[in-house]
Write an enzyme that holds these catalytic residues in place. Structure first.
Site, PDB file in Angstrom:
ATOM      1  N   SER A  61       0.853  -1.200   0.000  1.00 51.56           N
ATOM      2  CA  SER A  61       0.000   0.000   0.000  1.00 51.56           C
ATOM      3  C   SER A  61       0.882   1.241   0.000  1.00 51.56           C
ATOM      4  O   SER A  61       2.083   1.155   0.300  1.00 51.56           O
ATOM      5  CB  SER A  61      -0.863  -0.025   1.261  1.00 51.56           C
ATOM      6  OG  SER A  61      -1.486   1.225   1.482  1.00 51.56           O
TER       7      SER A  61
ATOM      8  N   TYR B 183      -3.843  -0.733   9.864  1.00 57.12           N
ATOM      9  CA  TYR B 183      -3.601  -0.897   8.422  1.00 57.12           C
ATOM     10  C   TYR B 183      -2.173  -0.471   8.085  1.00 57.12           C
ATOM     11  O   TYR B 183      -1.449  -1.179   7.374  1.00 57.12           O
ATOM     12  CB  TYR B 183      -4.623  -0.070   7.645  1.00 57.12           C
ATOM     13  CG  TYR B 183      -4.603  -0.308   6.148  1.00 57.12           C
ATOM     14  CD1 TYR B 183      -5.215  -1.429   5.592  1.00 57.12           C
ATOM     15  CD2 TYR B 183      -3.969   0.584   5.289  1.00 57.12           C
ATOM     16  CE1 TYR B 183      -5.212  -1.646   4.217  1.00 57.12           C
ATOM     17  CE2 TYR B 183      -3.962   0.374   3.919  1.00 57.12           C
ATOM     18  CZ  TYR B 183      -4.585  -0.741   3.384  1.00 57.12           C
ATOM     19  OH  TYR B 183      -4.570  -0.954   2.019  1.00 57.12           O
TER      20      TYR B 183
HETATM   21  P1  NAD Z   1     -11.748  -4.758  -1.521  1.00 58.82           P
HETATM   22  O1  NAD Z   1     -12.248  -4.435  -0.168  1.00 58.82           O
HETATM   23  O2  NAD Z   1     -12.628  -4.567  -2.695  1.00 58.82           O
HETATM   24  O3  NAD Z   1     -11.154  -6.214  -1.567  1.00 58.82           O
HETATM   25  C1  NAD Z   1     -10.631  -6.884  -0.447  1.00 58.82           C
HETATM   26  C2  NAD Z   1     -10.708  -8.367  -0.711  1.00 58.82           C
HETATM   27  O4  NAD Z   1     -10.229  -9.073   0.428  1.00 58.82           O
HETATM   28  C3  NAD Z   1     -12.137  -8.837  -0.964  1.00 58.82           C
HETATM   29  O5  NAD Z   1     -12.097  -9.819  -1.960  1.00 58.82           O
HETATM   30  C4  NAD Z   1     -12.519  -9.424   0.366  1.00 58.82           C
HETATM   31  O6  NAD Z   1     -13.538 -10.392   0.257  1.00 58.82           O
HETATM   32  C5  NAD Z   1     -11.202 -10.037   0.781  1.00 58.82           C
HETATM   33  N1  NAD Z   1     -11.149 -10.302   2.215  1.00 58.82           N
HETATM   34  C6  NAD Z   1     -11.095  -9.398   3.208  1.00 58.82           C
HETATM   35  N2  NAD Z   1     -11.112 -10.033   4.394  1.00 58.82           N
HETATM   36  C7  NAD Z   1     -11.186 -11.364   4.134  1.00 58.82           C
HETATM   37  C8  NAD Z   1     -11.253 -12.521   4.933  1.00 58.82           C
HETATM   38  N3  NAD Z   1     -11.248 -12.474   6.271  1.00 58.82           N
HETATM   39  N4  NAD Z   1     -11.318 -13.716   4.325  1.00 58.82           N
HETATM   40  C9  NAD Z   1     -11.336 -13.807   2.981  1.00 58.82           C
HETATM   41  N5  NAD Z   1     -11.277 -12.752   2.169  1.00 58.82           N
HETATM   42  C10 NAD Z   1     -11.206 -11.541   2.741  1.00 58.82           C
HETATM   43  O7  NAD Z   1     -10.480  -3.819  -1.689  1.00 58.82           O
HETATM   44  P2  NAD Z   1      -9.266  -3.847  -2.705  1.00 58.82           P
HETATM   45  O8  NAD Z   1      -8.867  -2.442  -2.868  1.00 58.82           O
HETATM   46  O9  NAD Z   1      -9.523  -4.670  -3.909  1.00 58.82           O
HETATM   47  O10 NAD Z   1      -8.164  -4.540  -1.790  1.00 58.82           O
HETATM   48  C11 NAD Z   1      -7.270  -5.519  -2.241  1.00 58.82           C
HETATM   49  C12 NAD Z   1      -5.920  -5.305  -1.593  1.00 58.82           C
HETATM   50  O11 NAD Z   1      -5.364  -4.083  -2.077  1.00 58.82           O
HETATM   51  C13 NAD Z   1      -5.986  -5.155  -0.081  1.00 58.82           C
HETATM   52  O12 NAD Z   1      -4.889  -5.813   0.513  1.00 58.82           O
HETATM   53  C14 NAD Z   1      -5.871  -3.667   0.119  1.00 58.82           C
HETATM   54  O13 NAD Z   1      -5.348  -3.337   1.373  1.00 58.82           O
HETATM   55  C15 NAD Z   1      -4.923  -3.320  -0.997  1.00 58.82           C
HETATM   56  N6  NAD Z   1      -4.885  -1.911  -1.381  1.00 58.82           N
HETATM   57  C16 NAD Z   1      -5.961  -1.288  -1.910  1.00 58.82           C
HETATM   58  C17 NAD Z   1      -5.854   0.050  -2.262  1.00 58.82           C
HETATM   59  C18 NAD Z   1      -6.996   0.819  -2.864  1.00 58.82           C
HETATM   60  O14 NAD Z   1      -6.857   2.025  -3.059  1.00 58.82           O
HETATM   61  N7  NAD Z   1      -8.108   0.210  -3.184  1.00 58.82           N
HETATM   62  C19 NAD Z   1      -4.673   0.741  -2.081  1.00 58.82           C
HETATM   63  C20 NAD Z   1      -3.592   0.062  -1.535  1.00 58.82           C
HETATM   64  C21 NAD Z   1      -3.711  -1.255  -1.190  1.00 58.82           C
END
Ligand code: NAD
Length: 253
Positions: free
Chosen positions: A145, A158
């Site tokens: 991130s 986080y």
């Molecule tokens: P999102 O919330 O749409 O996706 C998160 C995913 O993790 C989902 O598929 C959810 O079902 C799964 N998940 C969460 N807890 C879980 C559990 N206990 N068991 C099984 N599955 C679980 O968000 P995203 O943005 O697609 O996030 C994906 C990754 O990217 C994450 O690690 C997030 O921290 C990281 N990220 C996102 C951003 C952003 O701007 N969206 C930026 C930096 C990092």
């Protein structure tokens, strides 16, 4: 030929959090590159599956709650018994909980740390063991991130977990590079997914963030696919322990 080195044909990839957002984007990009996909998550993955099957790919779903490490063996055993091998792991699933520092609860801390770093480590360890036994290397990609580099606001667990992801990516690379296992990371910038829904709903925060992104727009899940396919492929064989930012220039600012 160089483009052949980007192919994931005959590779088996586990992607956690495969139902939506960045994980779904990675699954689709991997399938387009020829990989067989094991989608791991707790929610319905129909949408992810449908596109993969439409383009003639293979998708196997494993339901798991990644907040607990109880899921580690079922995920890895399930993958090997279905597809016979594991070549790629993407630790994508992650959660964020927002609260003022003085009110941040132990439950939020534990839930975030368990999901974002504890399970990530033990799942990687088990997948790595199988890769070592297979004897032909492998690729582990951790989703980091901007808060692997910066402090953030109202998200202490986080930030702690994602900073740990960056360090752990380096540590694991140091131990397994000699076996041809590449451990690398991708640090997404501000992307349009559920993870950032609260930020985007806050007009002031949303405008502040957008104003700081050199590319002038939020990222979308498709933006992650190229870096993920690259790091999962033979083209990245000499890249170890590095986290690539896919952030519209945020960190360059
Ligand atoms: P999102 O919330 O749409 O996706 C998160 C995913 O993790 C989902 O598929 C959810 O079902 C799964 N998940 C969460 N807890 C879980 C559990 N206990 N068991 C099984 N599955 C679980 O968000 P995203 O943005 O697609 O996030 C994906 C990754 O990217 C994450 O690690 C997030 O921290 C990281 N990220 C996102 C951003 C952003 O701007 N969206 C930026 C930096 C990092």
């Amino acid at each position: 030929m160089i483009l052949d080195k980007f192919s994931l044909k005959n590779k088996v990839a586990i992607v956690t959090g495969a139902n939506t957002g960045l994980g779904q984007g990675i699954c689709w990009a991997f399938a387009e590159a020829g990989a067989k996909i094991v989608g791991v998550g707790r929610s319905d993955m129909t949408q992810t599956r449908e596109y993969i099957e439409k383009i003639g790919g293979a998708f196997f779903e494993i339901k798991a709650d990644l907040m607990s490490t109880d899921c580690v063996l079922p995920i890895v055993d399930g993958t090997i018994s279905h597809f016979g091998q594991v070549d790629i792991l993407v630790n994508n699933a992650g959660i964020i909980r927002r609260e003022d520092l003085e009110n941040y609860s132990m439950k939020d801390w534990d839930d975030v740390m368990n999901t974002n770093i504890r399970t990530l480590f033990f799942l990687s360890q088990e997948v790595g063991r199988r890769m070592l036994a297979q004897g032909k290397g492998g690729k582990i990609i951790n989703i980091a991130s901007m808060l692997s580099y910066q402090g953030g606001i109202r998200v202490p667990a986080y930030t702690a977990s994602k900073s740990a992801v960056l360090g752990l990516t380096r540590e694991m690379a140091n131990e397994w590079a000699k076996y041809g296992i590449n451990v690398n990371g991708i640090a997404p910038g501000y992307m349009v997914t559920n993870n950032t829904a609260a930020l985007r709903a806050d007009d002031q925060r949303s405008a502040e963030i957008l104003g700081r992104i050199p590319a002038g727009k939020w990222g979308v899940p498709e933006d992650i696919g190229g870096a993920a396919v690259f790091l999962a492929s033979e083209a990245a064989n000499y890249i170890h322990g590095f986290t690539i930012a896919v952030d519209g220039g945020w960190l360059a600012r």
